[in-house]
Design a protein around this motif. Structure first.
Motif, mmCIF file in Angstrom:
data_model
loop_
_atom_site.group_PDB
_atom_site.id
_atom_site.type_symbol
_atom_site.label_atom_id
_atom_site.label_comp_id
_atom_site.label_asym_id
_atom_site.label_seq_id
_atom_site.Cartn_x
_atom_site.Cartn_y
_atom_site.Cartn_z
ATOM 1 N N ARG A 1 0.844 -1.193 0.000
ATOM 2 C CA ARG A 1 0.000 0.000 0.000
ATOM 3 C C ARG A 1 0.877 1.239 0.000
ATOM 4 O O ARG A 1 1.907 1.282 0.659
ATOM 5 C CB ARG A 1 -0.893 -0.004 1.255
ATOM 6 C CG ARG A 1 -1.818 1.182 1.373
ATOM 7 C CD ARG A 1 -2.737 1.070 2.582
ATOM 8 N NE ARG A 1 -2.053 1.154 3.853
ATOM 9 C CZ ARG A 1 -1.758 2.296 4.488
ATOM 10 N NH1 ARG A 1 -2.104 3.453 3.963
ATOM 11 N NH2 ARG A 1 -1.142 2.263 5.650
ATOM 12 N N ASP B 1 0.687 5.129 0.990
ATOM 13 C CA ASP B 1 -0.166 6.051 1.738
ATOM 14 C C ASP B 1 -0.141 7.450 1.118
ATOM 15 O O ASP B 1 0.586 7.700 0.151
ATOM 16 C CB ASP B 1 0.174 6.045 3.231
ATOM 17 C CG ASP B 1 1.498 6.715 3.592
ATOM 18 O OD1 ASP B 1 2.058 7.483 2.781
ATOM 19 O OD2 ASP B 1 1.973 6.466 4.721
ATOM 20 N N LYS B 2 -0.943 8.360 1.677
ATOM 21 C CA LYS B 2 -1.068 9.695 1.075
ATOM 22 C C LYS B 2 0.146 10.582 1.301
ATOM 23 O O LYS B 2 0.207 11.687 0.782
ATOM 24 C CB LYS B 2 -2.342 10.386 1.549
ATOM 25 C CG LYS B 2 -2.347 10.819 2.971
ATOM 26 C CD LYS B 2 -3.628 11.573 3.268
ATOM 27 C CE LYS B 2 -3.521 12.238 4.620
ATOM 28 N NZ LYS B 2 -4.577 13.197 4.833
ATOM 29 N N TRP C 1 3.884 0.520 2.432
ATOM 30 C CA TRP C 1 3.610 -0.407 3.521
ATOM 31 C C TRP C 1 3.421 -1.794 2.915
ATOM 32 O O TRP C 1 2.940 -1.910 1.786
ATOM 33 C CB TRP C 1 2.328 0.001 4.253
ATOM 34 C CG TRP C 1 2.405 1.360 4.874
ATOM 35 C CD1 TRP C 1 2.310 2.562 4.230
ATOM 36 C CD2 TRP C 1 2.600 1.666 6.248
ATOM 37 N NE1 TRP C 1 2.438 3.593 5.111
ATOM 38 C CE2 TRP C 1 2.610 3.070 6.368
ATOM 39 C CE3 TRP C 1 2.753 0.888 7.391
ATOM 40 C CZ2 TRP C 1 2.776 3.711 7.586
ATOM 41 C CZ3 TRP C 1 2.919 1.538 8.602
ATOM 42 C CH2 TRP C 1 2.934 2.927 8.695
ATOM 43 N N ARG D 1 5.473 -0.706 7.759
ATOM 44 C CA ARG D 1 6.142 0.308 6.939
ATOM 45 C C ARG D 1 7.376 -0.300 6.280
ATOM 46 O O ARG D 1 8.152 -1.004 6.932
ATOM 47 C CB ARG D 1 6.532 1.478 7.852
ATOM 48 C CG ARG D 1 7.394 2.516 7.213
ATOM 49 C CD ARG D 1 6.593 3.605 6.526
ATOM 50 N NE ARG D 1 7.437 4.734 6.223
ATOM 51 C CZ ARG D 1 8.235 4.814 5.160
ATOM 52 N NH1 ARG D 1 8.263 3.825 4.295
ATOM 53 N NH2 ARG D 1 8.977 5.868 4.950
ATOM 54 N N GLN E 1 -2.268 -1.152 -3.532
ATOM 55 C CA GLN E 1 -3.284 -0.215 -3.056
ATOM 56 C C GLN E 1 -2.704 1.194 -2.990
ATOM 57 O O GLN E 1 -1.568 1.376 -2.557
ATOM 58 C CB GLN E 1 -3.769 -0.621 -1.671
ATOM 59 C CG GLN E 1 -4.353 -2.004 -1.609
ATOM 60 C CD GLN E 1 -4.451 -2.493 -0.173
ATOM 61 O OE1 GLN E 1 -4.569 -1.729 0.754
ATOM 62 N NE2 GLN E 1 -4.389 -3.807 -0.006
ATOM 63 N N VAL E 2 -3.507 2.159 -3.391
ATOM 64 C CA VAL E 2 -3.094 3.558 -3.381
ATOM 65 C C VAL E 2 -4.114 4.346 -2.562
ATOM 66 O O VAL E 2 -5.296 4.344 -2.893
ATOM 67 C CB VAL E 2 -3.013 4.110 -4.826
ATOM 68 C CG1 VAL E 2 -2.701 5.593 -4.825
ATOM 69 C CG2 VAL E 2 -1.986 3.335 -5.636
ATOM 70 N N ASP E 3 -3.654 4.987 -1.493
ATOM 71 C CA ASP E 3 -4.560 5.773 -0.654
ATOM 72 C C ASP E 3 -4.981 7.081 -1.318
ATOM 73 O O ASP E 3 -6.071 7.573 -1.056
ATOM 74 C CB ASP E 3 -3.918 6.094 0.695
ATOM 75 C CG ASP E 3 -3.819 4.884 1.609
ATOM 76 O OD1 ASP E 3 -4.365 3.811 1.264
ATOM 77 O OD2 ASP E 3 -3.190 5.012 2.673
ATOM 78 N N ASP E 4 -4.115 7.661 -2.135
ATOM 79 C CA ASP E 4 -4.428 8.941 -2.776
ATOM 80 C C ASP E 4 -3.971 8.926 -4.228
ATOM 81 O O ASP E 4 -4.727 8.575 -5.101
ATOM 82 C CB ASP E 4 -3.795 10.093 -1.990
ATOM 83 C CG ASP E 4 -4.245 11.461 -2.459
ATOM 84 O OD1 ASP E 4 -5.322 11.573 -3.068
ATOM 85 O OD2 ASP E 4 -3.519 12.441 -2.223
#
Length: 165
Positions: A25, A27-28, A33, A38, A73-76
């Motif tokens: 993932r 994060d923004k 992660w 992390r 996965q991409v948060d932003d």
């Protein structure tokens, strides 16, 4: 020739017992992660940054090194702008993997939280400006309200990200 250069590379099934979906993932803030932990290893994080791409068929963000690939996965946004180089010859984005490319001012947009975004990698992926990069827009700023910049002779009012492109 890498396997990734073959036209069917992204259509091949994953290796036996594997999946194309991952627990990686972004994060923004531009941090990776894996399995909820992390990614601390600097060289691994730099590699992940350099592997960000878009799947040619479904447009989803992927990680690929030319030998294998997976969804993540991409948060932003899947890319981040670390810095901006404003020169007479043009304004370039410095992406979080260290690559540079010319800024297309028509792709700039403003997020709900006041963060600036641009399209990168030939317009295929969105890139979120870091705080540092965003401050480097100051010499290009023509108006604060509405946010308006002048880049390469083009004046652009930054549209709302939700309505842009």
């Amino acid at each position: 020739m890498k396997p990734g250069d073959h036209p069917d590379f992204y259509r091949l099934a994953p290796p036996p017992g594997a999946s194309r979906d991952s627990t990686i993932r972004l994060d923004k803030e531009g941090r990776f992660w894996h399995d909820g932990e992390r990614v601390e290893h600097q060289a691994m994080e730099q590699a992940l940054r350099s592997w960000v791409a878009v799947h040619p068929d479904d447009g989803r963000p992927i990680l690929t090194n030319g030998y294998d690939w997976c969804y993540f996965q991409v948060d932003d946004a899947p890319l981040f702008v670390s810095a901006l180089h404003v020169r007479e010859s043009g304004t370039t984005l410095v992406l979080f993997d260290g690559t540079e490319e010319l800024l297309d001012p028509s792709t700039l947009a403003l997020g709900a939280d006041g963060v600036v975004y641009a399209r990168a990698r030939g317009g295929t992926l969105e890139a979120r400006f870091s705080r540092h990069a965003q401050t480097q827009l100051e010499p290009l700023l023509v108006e604060a309200e509405p946010p308006t910049v002048s880049v390469g002779g083009k004046t652009v009012v930054l549209p709302d990200r939700r309505r842009a492109g």
